[in-house]
Design a protein around this motif. Structure first.
Motif, PDB file in Angstrom:
ATOM      1  N   ALA A 139     -15.036  -3.668  -4.451  1.00 49.60           N
ATOM      2  CA  ALA A 139     -15.046  -2.815  -5.642  1.00 49.60           C
ATOM      3  C   ALA A 139     -15.114  -3.614  -6.934  1.00 49.60           C
ATOM      4  O   ALA A 139     -15.219  -3.034  -8.017  1.00 49.60           O
ATOM      5  CB  ALA A 139     -13.800  -1.927  -5.652  1.00 49.60           C
ATOM      6  N   TRP A 188      -8.425  -8.262  -1.170  1.00 58.31           N
ATOM      7  CA  TRP A 188      -8.455  -7.095  -0.272  1.00 58.31           C
ATOM      8  C   TRP A 188      -9.431  -6.011  -0.730  1.00 58.31           C
ATOM      9  O   TRP A 188      -9.966  -5.248   0.078  1.00 58.31           O
ATOM     10  CB  TRP A 188      -7.050  -6.505  -0.111  1.00 58.31           C
ATOM     11  N   ASN A 189      -9.697  -5.934  -2.047  1.00 66.07           N
ATOM     12  CA  ASN A 189     -10.607  -4.909  -2.567  1.00 66.07           C
ATOM     13  C   ASN A 189     -11.790  -5.550  -3.280  1.00 66.07           C
ATOM     14  O   ASN A 189     -12.300  -5.029  -4.270  1.00 66.07           O
ATOM     15  CB  ASN A 189      -9.852  -3.970  -3.507  1.00 66.07           C
ATOM     16  N   GLU A 218       0.819  -1.214   0.000  1.00 68.21           N
ATOM     17  CA  GLU A 218       0.000   0.000   0.000  1.00 68.21           C
ATOM     18  C   GLU A 218       0.849   1.258   0.000  1.00 68.21           C
ATOM     19  O   GLU A 218       0.372   2.338  -0.345  1.00 68.21           O
ATOM     20  CB  GLU A 218      -0.962   0.001   1.184  1.00 68.21           C
TER      21      GLU A 218
END
Length: 534
Positions: A241, A237-238, A83
């Motif tokens: 979306a 993790w996403n 990140e």
């Protein structure tokens, strides 16, 4: 055999029950958020460290994520599993801070997984063709070439489970972009070790039911030579979306069959469309055809270990006896651009200083100097290629040019993709159709191909002067001086005529208007979690 199976399957889907018309797969996919995509070839494997085909990469990008990801529109690096990161002032040390990401089995993605993966791809026993992509790391080349067996000499350090330190042997301005490539994808250490020796190919860890990945999707089913289905990974993790539930990849080698399946509603996106169909779509369905820029070159490889082809003059003659303008305009209907160099124009600001001319008179003179005036006594060589029909159109034109201008005959052989690639890597060919799509936006993605120790060289050509120039460029921090060194290396390669460039590519394909987020991508890659159907 694949094409009839796919068409029969489509016919069954579209069969009528009474007067009720069933949804096509594309229509159903719009409702169920399932993307159907043509992907040319059956994948060799789902192991990111042992495959090299562009069509395989299209699948891997759904299943894995590196420290960084590549932005499709800009070709720049963006945060992936890392990140954030810190870079030392001298550009040699990178410290990556990993997000709280999970593997598809629920285990945390750790810095140790990345360290293990780097060791794995660099281990000589695995013989990864892409191992050279990690050579910017301090000590990586020496470890990969077997000069040391001590992995602690490689610039990889696990600080803690969420912190990874990478130390380079030289500044590499495109390093963050490089990390988004499949060669840097992590594999889960526990999953690979579960199946035995992690340093051999096909040890079983990528089989359905055994696979563990960290990407936005995971394999759901794989019917050999028919389709591979990946489904949304809820552990990604996403995942929130990700608007697609599934992606279905079809290994359709024939663009004609692909087009039929597209028009019949099996596919949302084709792998390609034949040049002679582009004008019709532009007239009748302009919203369904795309010609996107692509950082790629199609070229001829010469196997320089073969008699006659080991004569530089012969290769120079063959490379000069190609009318690239005619191929680009008459054969490819202006869907590609004629190439006289390996590296496409303006690649990250680089432009080739040397061009191979199309010069039939010079080609005849060189062939005569090599002992084959007017082609007399010249052996009949074979040009190998995969089964893409566009290849036959291109190389029939080359065949005719060489016959007319040089008085020589060559035969054309279309091979199944896996056989074609295996022959290329093992040098079981004489002349070979090749295509290289840039792995990252920098000229070195092309020049690195022909280093003596490159796993993707595939020509038998080794040149110490070329290696020194490319190595010097990799250590040069000044951009202008670096490009000058790469230009000298490319000039040497082209003068040796190890290859004969034919065209600079574009991505020509069919796409249904309900597909959104499929932006033009110079590197030809698309993260499916950024795509949706509406």
């Amino acid at each position: 055999m694949r094409a009839p199976l796919l068409l029969l399957g489509l016919a069954a889907v579209l069969s009528l029950a009474g007067c009720t018309r069933r949804e096509s797969p594309a229509e159903e996919g719009r409702r169920t958020h399932t993307l159907h995509i043509g992907n040319y070839a059956e994948p060799r494997d789902l192991d990111p460290h042992v495959v090299v085909a562009y069509s395989d990469y299209n699948i891997l990008i759904a299943l894995f994520e590196g420290l960084t990801v590549i932005d499709e529109a800009t070709s720049e690096a963006r945060p992936g599993i890392a990140e954030s990161w810190d870079i030392s002032p001298d550009g040699l040390t990178y410290v990556f801070h990993l997000r709280n990401a999970l593997w598809s089995d629920g285990a945390p993605v750790t810095a140790e997984d990345f360290a293990f993966s780097i060791q794995r791809i660099l281990t000589p026993k695995l013989a990864s063709e892409y191992s050279y992509m990690l050579y910017p790391l301090k000590g990586a080349e020496e470890f990969n070439l077997g000069k040391t067996t001590d992995f602690s000499t490689v610039g990889v350090q696990v600080i803690d489970p969420k912190t990874l330190k990478l130390t380079l042997g030289r500044p590499t301005p495109y390093f963050l972009t490089l990390l988004g490539h499949q060669a840097w994808y992590p594999v889960q250490k526990a999953a690979v070790l579960k199946h035995g020796d992690p340093f051999i190919r096909s040890n079983g860890w990528t089989k359905p039911g055994e696979f563990v990945g960290n990407g936005a999707f995971v394999p759901e089913s794989w019917i050999q030579d028919q389709r591979l289905v990946v489904k949304k990974n809820p552990k990604y993790w996403n995942a929130a979306a990700n608007r697609l539930e599934r992606v279905v990849f079809y290994p359709i080698a024939s663009p004609q069959v692909e087009e039929v399946n597209f028009r019949s509603g099996l596919l949302h996106i084709t792998y390609e469309v034949l040049p002679d169909r582009i004008d019709a779509y532009r007239r009748e369905h302009p919203e369904q055809v795309r010609v996107d820029p692509s950082l790629e070159t199609l070229f001829i490889r010469f196997n320089v270990t073969k008699p006659v082809l080991n004569d530089k003059r012969v290769r120079q003659a063959l490379a000069r006896a190609i009318d690239r303008e005619t191929i680009a305009s008459a054969v490819l209907r202006h869907s590609k651009f004629p190439a006289n160099s390996l590296i496409p124009p303006n690649t990250a600001g680089y432009n080739s200083p040397y061009k191979i001319p199309s010069d039939f008179a010079a080609a005849r003179r060189l062939l005569a100097e090599a002992g084959y005036p007017d082609g007399r006594g010249f052996p009949r060589f074979e040009i190998q290629m995969n089964t893409d029909p566009a290849n036959m159109l291109i190389f029939e034109a080359v065949q005719q040019m060489w016959r007319k201008e040089l008085g020589i005959e060559v035969s054309l052989a279309q091979l199944e993709n896996r056989v074609y690639l295996d022959n290329q890597h093992s040098l079981a060919y004489e002349i070979n159709r090749s295509r290289w799509v840039a792995d990252y936006n920098d000229p070195s993605t092309f020049t690195d191909l022909f280093l003596s120790n490159s796993g993707n060289n595939d020509t038998g050509w080794k040149n110490a002067d070329y290696d020194r120039l490319v190595d010097a460029a990799s250590r040069e921090p000044d951009r202008a001086k670096r490009f000058e060194l790469l230009g000298r290396a490319e000039t040497l390669l082209l003068d040796e005529a190890v290859i004969a460039p034919i065209y600079f590519g574009t991505r020509t394909f069919l796409i249904r208007p309900e597909v959104k987020g499929w932006v033009p991508s110079l590197l030809g890659i698309h993260r499916y979690q950024t795509v949706w159907l509406e």
